[in-house]
Design an enzyme around this catalytic site. Structure first.
Site, mmCIF file in Angstrom:
data_model
loop_
_atom_site.group_PDB
_atom_site.id
_atom_site.type_symbol
_atom_site.label_atom_id
_atom_site.label_comp_id
_atom_site.label_asym_id
_atom_site.label_seq_id
_atom_site.Cartn_x
_atom_site.Cartn_y
_atom_site.Cartn_z
ATOM 1 N N LYS A 10 70.365 5.873 40.261
ATOM 2 C CA LYS A 10 71.426 6.873 40.109
ATOM 3 C C LYS A 10 71.379 7.590 38.749
ATOM 4 O O LYS A 10 70.709 7.129 37.826
ATOM 5 C CB LYS A 10 72.789 6.190 40.317
ATOM 6 C CG LYS A 10 72.977 5.616 41.734
ATOM 7 C CD LYS A 10 74.402 5.133 41.943
ATOM 8 C CE LYS A 10 74.590 4.564 43.339
ATOM 9 N NZ LYS A 10 76.010 4.204 43.605
ATOM 10 N N TYR A 50 76.566 10.552 51.694
ATOM 11 C CA TYR A 50 77.684 9.608 51.607
ATOM 12 C C TYR A 50 78.787 9.923 52.618
ATOM 13 O O TYR A 50 79.955 9.552 52.418
ATOM 14 C CB TYR A 50 78.254 9.603 50.186
ATOM 15 C CG TYR A 50 77.455 8.756 49.215
ATOM 16 C CD1 TYR A 50 77.345 7.381 49.381
ATOM 17 C CD2 TYR A 50 76.820 9.330 48.110
ATOM 18 C CE1 TYR A 50 76.621 6.594 48.487
ATOM 19 C CE2 TYR A 50 76.095 8.548 47.208
ATOM 20 C CZ TYR A 50 76.003 7.178 47.400
ATOM 21 O OH TYR A 50 75.301 6.400 46.518
ATOM 22 N N ASN A 113 77.021 2.859 38.869
ATOM 23 C CA ASN A 113 76.500 1.494 39.011
ATOM 24 C C ASN A 113 74.981 1.441 39.217
ATOM 25 O O ASN A 113 74.458 0.504 39.797
ATOM 26 C CB ASN A 113 77.256 0.738 40.110
ATOM 27 C CG ASN A 113 77.089 1.361 41.478
ATOM 28 O OD1 ASN A 113 76.490 2.425 41.605
ATOM 29 N ND2 ASN A 113 77.593 0.707 42.508
ATOM 30 N N HIS A 116 71.688 2.366 44.335
ATOM 31 C CA HIS A 116 72.214 2.265 45.691
ATOM 32 C C HIS A 116 71.166 1.554 46.532
ATOM 33 O O HIS A 116 69.971 1.738 46.316
ATOM 34 C CB HIS A 116 72.456 3.660 46.286
ATOM 35 C CG HIS A 116 72.629 3.640 47.784
ATOM 36 N ND1 HIS A 116 73.837 3.387 48.374
ATOM 37 C CD2 HIS A 116 71.728 3.788 48.795
ATOM 38 C CE1 HIS A 116 73.678 3.396 49.705
ATOM 39 N NE2 HIS A 116 72.407 3.637 49.973
ATOM 40 N N GLU A 127 68.897 6.559 56.243
ATOM 41 C CA GLU A 127 68.793 6.978 54.845
ATOM 42 C C GLU A 127 67.350 7.339 54.477
ATOM 43 O O GLU A 127 67.116 8.333 53.775
ATOM 44 C CB GLU A 127 69.346 5.878 53.930
ATOM 45 C CG GLU A 127 70.857 5.708 54.100
ATOM 46 C CD GLU A 127 71.473 4.635 53.228
ATOM 47 O OE1 GLU A 127 72.704 4.585 53.164
ATOM 48 O OE2 GLU A 127 70.723 3.833 52.608
HETATM 49 P P1 CMP Z 1 76.807 2.761 46.736
HETATM 50 O O1 CMP Z 1 76.117 1.509 47.124
HETATM 51 O O2 CMP Z 1 75.956 3.905 46.316
HETATM 52 O O3 CMP Z 1 77.737 3.242 47.950
HETATM 53 C C1 CMP Z 1 78.943 3.926 47.765
HETATM 54 C C2 CMP Z 1 79.283 4.081 46.323
HETATM 55 O O4 CMP Z 1 80.627 4.430 46.077
HETATM 56 C C3 CMP Z 1 79.133 2.749 45.630
HETATM 57 O O5 CMP Z 1 77.776 2.433 45.512
HETATM 58 C C4 CMP Z 1 79.873 2.985 44.341
HETATM 59 O O6 CMP Z 1 79.055 3.499 43.319
HETATM 60 C C5 CMP Z 1 80.888 4.013 44.753
HETATM 61 N N1 CMP Z 1 82.197 3.424 44.688
HETATM 62 C C6 CMP Z 1 82.660 2.385 45.396
HETATM 63 N N2 CMP Z 1 83.930 2.111 45.045
HETATM 64 C C7 CMP Z 1 84.258 3.016 44.107
HETATM 65 C C8 CMP Z 1 85.428 3.235 43.362
HETATM 66 N N3 CMP Z 1 86.512 2.476 43.517
HETATM 67 N N4 CMP Z 1 85.408 4.253 42.483
HETATM 68 C C9 CMP Z 1 84.317 5.032 42.336
HETATM 69 N N5 CMP Z 1 83.182 4.853 43.029
HETATM 70 C C10 CMP Z 1 83.151 3.845 43.889
#
Ligand code: CMP
Length: 139
Positions: A10, A50, A113, A116, A127
């Site tokens: 990311k 998403y 984070n 993904h 995906e």
């Molecule tokens: P990902 O695995 O990419 O799939 C969905 C993403 O939404 C997740 O990782 C997080 O980065 C994001 N996400 C999930 N919960 C939250 C939250 N409470 N606030 C912001 N982003 C979120």
């Protein structure tokens, strides 16, 4: 069984030059990077990817973030690749991620984070197909 899974490095991670460090962790876990490219999504493209989260309160923020800077999209292959990748990534929230995981070491927050990973075989297939043609998967 040998599986393929889809992975994204990311914007928070590409920005901090962590692509190589993350790839090293993936490879050390036994995952082979069989396709990889650096791209910069539009917000609309992130929104389609998403789409399952469209009704969530964080959807707009998520799409803005994922289109803010380049990402690296990749296909990982290996024994139980989907579960193995989720294990090496760690929990979505870095505060809950286990020691040694990518998110424990590198993630900044639940939104930023660092990585993904597909959550199951059906999602992985969808995906992968969104970003790669069959010819780009070199196993
Ligand atoms: P990902 O695995 O990419 O799939 C969905 C993403 O939404 C997740 O990782 C997080 O980065 C994001 N996400 C999930 N919960 C939250 C939250 N409470 N606030 C912001 N982003 C979120």
């Amino acid at each position: 069984a040998i599986q393929r899974t889809f992975s994204i490095i990311k914007p928070d991670a590409t920005r901090r030059n962590l692509t190589g460090a993350i790839n090293a962790k993936l490879e050390a876990a036994g995952l082979r990077i069989v396709a990889q490219k650096r791209i910069h999504l539009t917000k609309a493209q992130a929104g389609v990817f998403y789409g399952v989260h469209k009704e969530r309160p964080f959807y707009d923020e998520l799409c803005t973030f994922m289109s803010s800077e380049p990402i690296v999209v990749q296909v990982l292959q290996g024994e139980d690749a989907i579960a193995k990748n989720r294990e090496v990534m760690g929990a979505t929230n870095p505060a809950q991620a286990a020691d040694g995981t990518i998110r424990k070491e590198f993630a900044l927050s639940i939104g930023e984070n660092s990585v993904h990973g597909s959550d199951g075989p059906d999602t992985a297939a969808v995906e992968i197909a969104y970003f790669f043609s069959g010819l780009e998967l070199v196993g």
